[in-house]
Enzyme design. Structure first.
Site, short mmCIF file in Angstrom:
data_model
loop_
_atom_site.label_atom_id
_atom_site.label_comp_id
_atom_site.label_asym_id
_atom_site.label_seq_id
_atom_site.Cartn_x
_atom_site.Cartn_y
_atom_site.Cartn_z
N GLU A 118 -61.61 -28.64 -30.57
CA GLU A 118 -61.54 -28.75 -32.04
C GLU A 118 -61.07 -30.14 -32.47
OE1 GLU A 118 -59.29 -25.35 -33.47
OE2 GLU A 118 -61.08 -24.10 -33.41
N GLU A 162 -65.62 -19.86 -29.25
CA GLU A 162 -64.51 -19.08 -29.82
C GLU A 162 -65.02 -18.38 -31.06
OE1 GLU A 162 -60.81 -21.07 -30.76
OE2 GLU A 162 -60.94 -22.31 -28.97
P1 P53 Z 1 -54.76 -19.01 -34.00
C1 P53 Z 1 -57.21 -23.30 -37.13
C2 P53 Z 1 -58.34 -22.72 -37.68
C3 P53 Z 1 -59.30 -22.18 -36.86
C4 P53 Z 1 -59.13 -22.21 -35.48
O1 P53 Z 1 -56.23 -19.58 -33.89
C5 P53 Z 1 -58.02 -22.80 -34.94
C6 P53 Z 1 -57.05 -23.37 -35.75
C7 P53 Z 1 -55.87 -24.02 -35.18
O2 P53 Z 1 -54.94 -23.09 -34.75
O3 P53 Z 1 -57.79 -22.91 -33.60
C8 P53 Z 1 -58.57 -22.31 -32.61
O4 P53 Z 1 -54.25 -18.86 -32.63
C9 P53 Z 1 -58.06 -22.88 -31.31
C10 P53 Z 1 -57.30 -21.88 -30.48
C11 P53 Z 1 -56.62 -20.89 -31.39
C12 P53 Z 1 -57.70 -20.09 -32.10
O5 P53 Z 1 -58.55 -20.95 -32.82
O6 P53 Z 1 -54.05 -20.04 -34.78
O7 P53 Z 1 -59.05 -23.50 -30.54
O8 P53 Z 1 -56.42 -22.57 -29.64
O9 P53 Z 1 -55.74 -20.04 -30.75
C13 P53 Z 1 -57.17 -19.04 -33.02
O10 P53 Z 1 -54.89 -17.71 -34.70
#
Ligand code: P53
Length: 475
Positions: free
Chosen positions: A177, A373
């Protein structure tokens, strides 16, 4: 019709969010080791501390103990029929500070064992080199990616990994990201560039400088990978959450375009090998002149092989006059999209938005893509008999997988795989919570640090198993 025969169904995590064992195997301190836990209920954000301070709560130090339990977790993923497992290599296990000349053999050995365990079940490891876990020494002593020295440190790390694992890992990504830092927050700058803001720093300038150095480092890594082994496929990793106009008002349309420009120019550089014109104009206006002729050459020679991206939600933006002419992105212009529902963390649920994003990438780059993801963070309830009925999670995935299938069937996008976030519950990156759960596999541990890390299957576990078995036909 439908997904390709060899479609990579699986799940994704990141080392710092699950491994724990922060001081085992010669590992150094990473930037995520100095981030405290936040809480969605009280609204307390994560805090960055100056080093590890006694008495603070650092969830990444323990993660969900994956370092010791990975065999059990991989067996459970194999039971669901996983074809791929995405994780990251913690940079600090290989180079504890980032500036060492020789890698840490114990760290390298850990990932050898982990990848062997995956292959035992026919699971393909998909690997991110840097996922929010840069060495703390790089941040403290070198200024992170504001410093060109970071480029060499990253490329050294990447080369060691490509050489060592070239016969175990085919699909790689450079910086997770990379575009989150577009919001110029300290949280994203430290996670993505090991940038610690000091008094007097121009944060906006530093973000562009640091991102540029990362893009150069990424291009050099792509080149190195192909030289080491032409079979290696190196992608970028973009946090993709499309921005819609709040209305058909042309000013809202331009505001959405401006936000897309500023949040997603990074992928233009990765995939086209040069900066988009609007970004060059911005740099000209601001007097930024850090792009050298040599950099331009490197970027052109290090284009990515595929686009990896995450997708969770979409945004909507309303023009409010604060960015006349430039239509520069401002988070303050984001408004609720009344057509969409949101999660308990305020993330707007938009399955069709995933199809929109796949098309956005496909129209521009015509590259293979991997959704690395996608998932639903929620509070789960364990029933008295130990079962977990997470129908809301199934509903989320069902709708998103359907949209992704439509993008393949109707729009013809070239999709290599789908690794959902996250097969088992882990620490949240944005809030540092345990209670924000994404898994098909429940991990018995919570925000209050109660629990024994035991794993159990949620209802969604059986559902996803069926999805993989039928190659996405039965949802
Ligand atoms: P968490 C922000 C918005 C969308 C995805 O997020 C994001 C973030 C930053 O946190 O991160 C990604 O755990 C990231 C993962 C993360 C996952 O999305 O904040 O690549 O490390 O855990 C989910 O709910």
């Amino acid at each position: 019709m439908g997904f390709r025969e060899d479609f990579l169904w699986g799940g994704a995590v990141a080392a710092h969010q699950c491994e724990g064992a922060w001081q085992e195997g010669g590992k150094g301190i990473s930037c995520s080791d100095v981030e405290t836990a936040g809480d969605n209920v009280t609204g307390a954000p994560r805090r960055l501390t100056d080093g590890v301070i006694e008495g603070e709560d650092y969830p990444n130090h323990v993660g969900v103990d994956f370092y010791h339990r990975y065999k059990e977790d991989i067996a459970l993923m194999a039971e669901m029929g996983f074809k791929a497992f995405r994780t990251s290599i913690a940079w600090t296990r290989i180079f504890p500070r980032g500036d060492e000349d020789t890698p840490n053999e114990e760290g390298l050995k850990f990932y050898d064992d982990l990848f062997d365990e995956c292959h035992k079940y026919g699971i393909e490891p998909v690997i991110t080199l840097s996922h929010f876990e840069m060495p703390w020494a790089l941040a403290k002593e070198y200024g992170g990616f504001r410093n060109r020295a970071a480029i060499d440190m990253f490329v050294k790390f990447a080369k060691v990994c490509f050489e060592r694992y070239q016969h175990k890992v085919k699909y790689w990504m450079t910086f997770n990201e990379i575009n989150n830092q577009a919001d110029i927050s300290q949280h994203n700058l430290i996670q993505e560039g090991a940038i610690l803001l000091k008094e007097g720093d121009d944060a906006e300038y530093l973000m562009y400088l640091s991102a540029h150095h990362e893009l150069v480092a990424s291009a050099l890594a792509v080149k190195a990978a192909h030289e080491i082994n032409p079979d290696l496929q190196v992608g970028c990793m973009i946090g993709m959450n499309g921005v819609y106009p709040a209305s058909p008002n042309p000013e809202d349309m331009m505001n959405a375009l401006g936000a897309m420009h500023q949040k997603y120019w990074y992928v233009e550089v990765h995939a086209r090998g040069h900066y988009p014109s609007h970004m060059l104009k911005k740099f000209e206006r601001k007097g930024y002149d850090f792009i050298t002729e040599e950099d331009k050459k490197i970027l052109a020679e290090g284009k990515v092989d595929y686009i990896g991206f995450s997708y969770y939600m979409s945004f909507a933006t309303k023009y409010q006059g604060r960015n006349a002419k430039t239509f520069d992105y401002s988070g303050e212009d984001f408004v609720r999209n009344t057509y969409l529902k949101a999660s308990d963390w305020g993330w707007q649920i938009d399955p069709l938005g995933l199809r929109w994003c796949l098309n956005w990438f496909n129209d521009r780059f015509e590259l293979p893509m991997m959704i690395v993801e996608n998932g639903f963070g929620a509070y789960d309830k364990v029933e008295e008999d130990g079962t977990i009925d997470d129908q809301y999670r199934i509903d989320y995935f069902k709708a998103h997988i359907e949209a992704m299938r439509d993008a393949v069937d109707y729009d013809g996008v070239n999709l290599l795989g789908y690794t959902m976030w996250s097969p088992f519950d882990i620490v949240s990156a944005s809030t540092g919570e345990y209670d924000k759960r994404y898994g098909f596999i429940y991990v018995n541990y919570n925000n209050a640090h109660e629990g024994d890390f035991a794993r159990s299957k949620k209802k969604s576990f059986y559902w996803y198993k069926k999805v993989i078995e039928t190659n996405g036909e039965e949802l």
